[in-house]
Design a protein around this motif. Structure first.
Motif, PDB file in Angstrom:
ATOM      1  N   ARG A 100      -0.021  -2.661  -5.599  1.00  0.00           N
ATOM      2  CA  ARG A 100       0.941  -1.783  -4.925  1.00  0.00           C
ATOM      3  C   ARG A 100       0.244  -0.692  -4.116  1.00  0.00           C
ATOM      4  N   VAL A 101      -0.806  -0.095  -4.675  1.00  0.00           N
ATOM      5  CA  VAL A 101      -1.523   0.963  -3.952  1.00  0.00           C
ATOM      6  C   VAL A 101      -2.149   0.405  -2.680  1.00  0.00           C
ATOM      7  N   GLN A 102      -2.770  -0.756  -2.789  1.00  0.00           N
ATOM      8  CA  GLN A 102      -3.404  -1.350  -1.608  1.00  0.00           C
ATOM      9  C   GLN A 102      -2.366  -1.743  -0.558  1.00  0.00           C
ATOM     10  N   GLU A 103      -1.210  -2.211  -1.009  1.00  0.00           N
ATOM     11  CA  GLU A 103      -0.145  -2.584  -0.068  1.00  0.00           C
ATOM     12  C   GLU A 103       0.324  -1.375   0.737  1.00  0.00           C
ATOM     13  N   VAL A 104       0.629  -0.281   0.042  1.00  0.00           N
ATOM     14  CA  VAL A 104       1.135   0.897   0.751  1.00  0.00           C
ATOM     15  C   VAL A 104       0.036   1.543   1.588  1.00  0.00           C
ATOM     16  N   ALA A 105      -1.223   1.489   1.106  1.00  0.00           N
ATOM     17  CA  ALA A 105      -2.340   2.065   1.860  1.00  0.00           C
ATOM     18  C   ALA A 105      -2.569   1.303   3.162  1.00  0.00           C
ATOM     19  N   ARG A 106      -2.409  -0.024   3.124  1.00  0.00           N
ATOM     20  CA  ARG A 106      -2.552  -0.816   4.355  1.00  0.00           C
ATOM     21  C   ARG A 106      -1.466  -0.454   5.347  1.00  0.00           C
ATOM     22  N   LEU A 107      -0.225  -0.314   4.861  1.00  0.00           N
ATOM     23  CA  LEU A 107       0.878   0.035   5.749  1.00  0.00           C
ATOM     24  C   LEU A 107       0.667   1.413   6.387  1.00  0.00           C
ATOM     25  N   LEU A 108       0.069   2.323   5.629  1.00  0.00           N
ATOM     26  CA  LEU A 108      -0.164   3.683   6.124  1.00  0.00           C
ATOM     27  C   LEU A 108      -1.526   3.828   6.802  1.00  0.00           C
ATOM     28  N   ARG A 109      -2.304   2.760   6.820  1.00  0.00           N
ATOM     29  CA  ARG A 109      -3.619   2.733   7.467  1.00  0.00           C
ATOM     30  C   ARG A 109      -4.585   3.762   6.856  1.00  0.00           C
TER      31      ARG A 109
END
Length: 361
Positions: A113-122
């Motif tokens: 989940r952290v990696q998913e949201v971090a990718r979306l937020l760059r």
């Protein structure tokens, strides 16, 4: 149908009434921007929805459930602050993961989940960094990631772009709508920046003295303000406001501005002889060096390039100032001299307000 509903919400601090019988309905998945000046009650409103503050009167419901006896931790509401509020001893990863750890989620799911949201937020490339190693833009995205990571039904954003530079603000205005839709959350976004409100809101609620003066689409707020105050809050340069008394004339209905007579392009027979306030957006004032039917004599006093537009300051007879805006004008751009000319108004764009109450007529 409303998903988040506030009814008669009131809150006072001493003698100051911050929220005054406030009503609001927000649809599921909607981004509603709460716009208002400092002290209008915006942050107090968010804190009541989050459950960290109790109202003096009124109710809040979410998905049909009254939240009166529901604690902050059980409301399914996330809040991001303008000062980021990151844990200084935790990496960006751990800051974002903190709500998931509080819910005792499995480590593999936390990482995903952290990696998913971090990718979306760059910001996936700075997850190992401490807050002191992050730029303001990265801190802002980390704070937002912490709010989004557990996919809350409702996200409350308290002026999150106030402390970042102009470039980041512009980028995030483009990115926020996509992020909100991707997570499917219902969003209340607080700001004092009218451009932000127009860019981000599915609807905008204009909060003045603890009550919403108008809740409408961005175009409705800008083009059809219900009050003089709402009209004044949106626009740069601001709306022109003139005290006038419309009267019938041979060439049509007229008003006096600065001692000069202007023919109104949109007659309002119901207002003849009634003192009121005429509102005209600068982009709806047309300046020309050539006379035109219904135009009034003015003098062009100053010119200011403004991004892809040119702002001109006109003066009528007695010195009354009129702001006009037009598409970028290279001919006027270098003007430093006073130029005589004429001004008229675009059809279908005039507004009238009651002098005493400020209500739209």
């Amino acid at each position: 149908m409303s998903y988040l509903k506030l009814s008669g919400l009131s809150k006072a601090f001493g003698k100051k009434q911050v929220l005054d019988g406030l009503d609001l309905e927000v649809r599921k998945g909607e981004c509603l921007v709460v716009f208002g000046g400092s002290g209008s009650g915006k942050t107090t409103l968010l804190r009541h929805i989050a459950g960290v503050m109790e109202p003096d009167a009124g109710s809040i419901s979410l998905g049909g459930q009254d939240l009166g006896d529901v604690g902050p931790e059980a409301r399914g509401v996330a809040m991001a602050f303008q000062n980021f509020a990151l844990y200084p001893h935790m990496t960006a990863f751990e800051n974002i993961a903190s709500p998931l750890r509080a819910r005792r989620m499995g480590e593999a799911e936390i990482v995903n989940r952290v990696q998913e949201v971090a990718r979306l937020l760059r910001i996936d490339h700075v997850l190992s960094h401490l807050p002191k190693q992050l730029s303001n833009g990265q801190k802002q995205r980390t704070s937002l990631g912490r709010s989004l990571v557990h996919k809350p039904p409702v996200i409350l954003l308290d002026d999150p772009l106030r402390n970042v530079d102009a470039k980041i603000r512009f980028e995030m205005r483009l990115e926020f709508p996509k992020l909100f839709k991707a997570f499917g959350s219902t969003v209340l976004y607080v700001t004092q920046d009218y451009r932000e409100a127009l860019a981000l809101g599915d609807r905008i609620g204009v909060l003045v003295n603890g009550r919403f003066q108008q809740i409408d689409s961005p175009s409705g707020i800008y083009r059809n303000p219900r009050t003089r105050e709402v009209a004044r809050l949106f626009g740069d340069p601001p709306i022109n406001l003139f005290e006038v008394t419309p009267r019938a004339g041979g060439a049509g209905q007229t008003v006096d501005i600065g001692g000069q007579t202007l023919v109104l392009p949109d007659a309002r027979p119901d207002l003849e002889g009634q003192p009121c306030v005429l509102g005209v957006r600068p982009e709806d004032v047309v300046f020309s060096t050539q006379a035109a039917p219904g135009a009034m004599p003015v003098a062009l006093e100053a010119v200011m390039p403004f991004n892809v537009r040119t702002i001109t300051l006109l003066k009528a007879g007695s010195g009354t100032e009129i702001l006009a805006s037009r598409p970028e004008d290279t001919e006027l751009a270098g003007t430093r001299e006073r130029i005589p000319g004429f001004a008229h108004l675009s059809a279908g764009r005039t507004m009238f307000f009651d002098r005493a109450t400020g209500a739209r007529l």
